[in-house]
Write a protein that holds these residues in place. Structure first.
Motif, PDB file in Angstrom:
ATOM      1  N   VAL A  75      49.811   6.555  71.684  1.00  0.00           N
ATOM      2  CA  VAL A  75      50.297   5.423  72.473  1.00  0.00           C
ATOM      3  C   VAL A  75      51.826   5.452  72.540  1.00  0.00           C
ATOM      4  N   SER A  76      52.472   5.812  71.438  1.00  0.00           N
ATOM      5  CA  SER A  76      53.936   5.916  71.433  1.00  0.00           C
ATOM      6  C   SER A  76      54.411   6.979  72.417  1.00  0.00           C
ATOM      7  N   ILE A  77      53.704   8.097  72.485  1.00  0.00           N
ATOM      8  CA  ILE A  77      54.052   9.148  73.435  1.00  0.00           C
ATOM      9  C   ILE A  77      53.901   8.641  74.864  1.00  0.00           C
ATOM     10  N   LEU A  78      52.838   7.894  75.130  1.00  0.00           N
ATOM     11  CA  LEU A  78      52.657   7.317  76.473  1.00  0.00           C
ATOM     12  C   LEU A  78      53.794   6.367  76.828  1.00  0.00           C
ATOM     13  N   ARG A  79      54.211   5.549  75.865  1.00  0.00           N
ATOM     14  CA  ARG A  79      55.327   4.626  76.108  1.00  0.00           C
ATOM     15  C   ARG A  79      56.575   5.398  76.488  1.00  0.00           C
ATOM     16  N   GLU A  80      56.903   6.434  75.718  1.00  0.00           N
ATOM     17  CA  GLU A  80      58.094   7.237  75.994  1.00  0.00           C
ATOM     18  C   GLU A  80      58.005   7.908  77.364  1.00  0.00           C
ATOM     19  N   GLU A  81      56.822   8.401  77.688  1.00  0.00           N
ATOM     20  CA  GLU A  81      56.637   9.072  78.975  1.00  0.00           C
ATOM     21  C   GLU A  81      56.855   8.101  80.137  1.00  0.00           C
ATOM     22  N   PHE A  82      56.302   6.896  80.031  1.00  0.00           N
ATOM     23  CA  PHE A  82      56.495   5.916  81.096  1.00  0.00           C
ATOM     24  C   PHE A  82      57.960   5.530  81.244  1.00  0.00           C
ATOM     25  N   ILE A  83      58.644   5.354  80.131  1.00  0.00           N
ATOM     26  CA  ILE A  83      60.054   4.987  80.191  1.00  0.00           C
ATOM     27  C   ILE A  83      60.869   6.104  80.835  1.00  0.00           C
ATOM     28  N   HIS A  84      60.591   7.325  80.446  1.00  0.00           N
ATOM     29  CA  HIS A  84      61.362   8.465  80.940  1.00  0.00           C
ATOM     30  C   HIS A  84      61.063   8.771  82.408  1.00  0.00           C
ATOM     31  N   LEU A  85      59.797   8.784  82.788  1.00  0.00           N
ATOM     32  CA  LEU A  85      59.425   9.204  84.142  1.00  0.00           C
ATOM     33  C   LEU A  85      59.462   8.077  85.172  1.00  0.00           C
TER      34      LEU A  85
END
Length: 55
Positions: free
Chosen positions: A30-40
């Protein structure tokens, strides 16, 4: 019956450890998904995430 209870008592800590590892793995994903959404997307649909393992 006593043997069964003792066996269960010995196996429970191992089960709880594996359960806790599973929860930690899901939190990582879930943390990886959060980072991905913020970045992309410059957007974060996941505000916060908490977890616990009940005894």
């Amino acid at each position: 019956m006593l043997d069964f209870a003792q066996s269960l008592r010995q196996k429970l800590p191992r089960f709880m450890m594996e359960y806790r590892f599973g929860v930690d793995e899901m939190l990582t994903k879930v943390s990886i998904l959060r980072e991905e959404f913020i970045h992309l997307h410059q957007y974060n649909p996941i505000e916060h995430v908490t977890s616990r393992v009940k005894s």
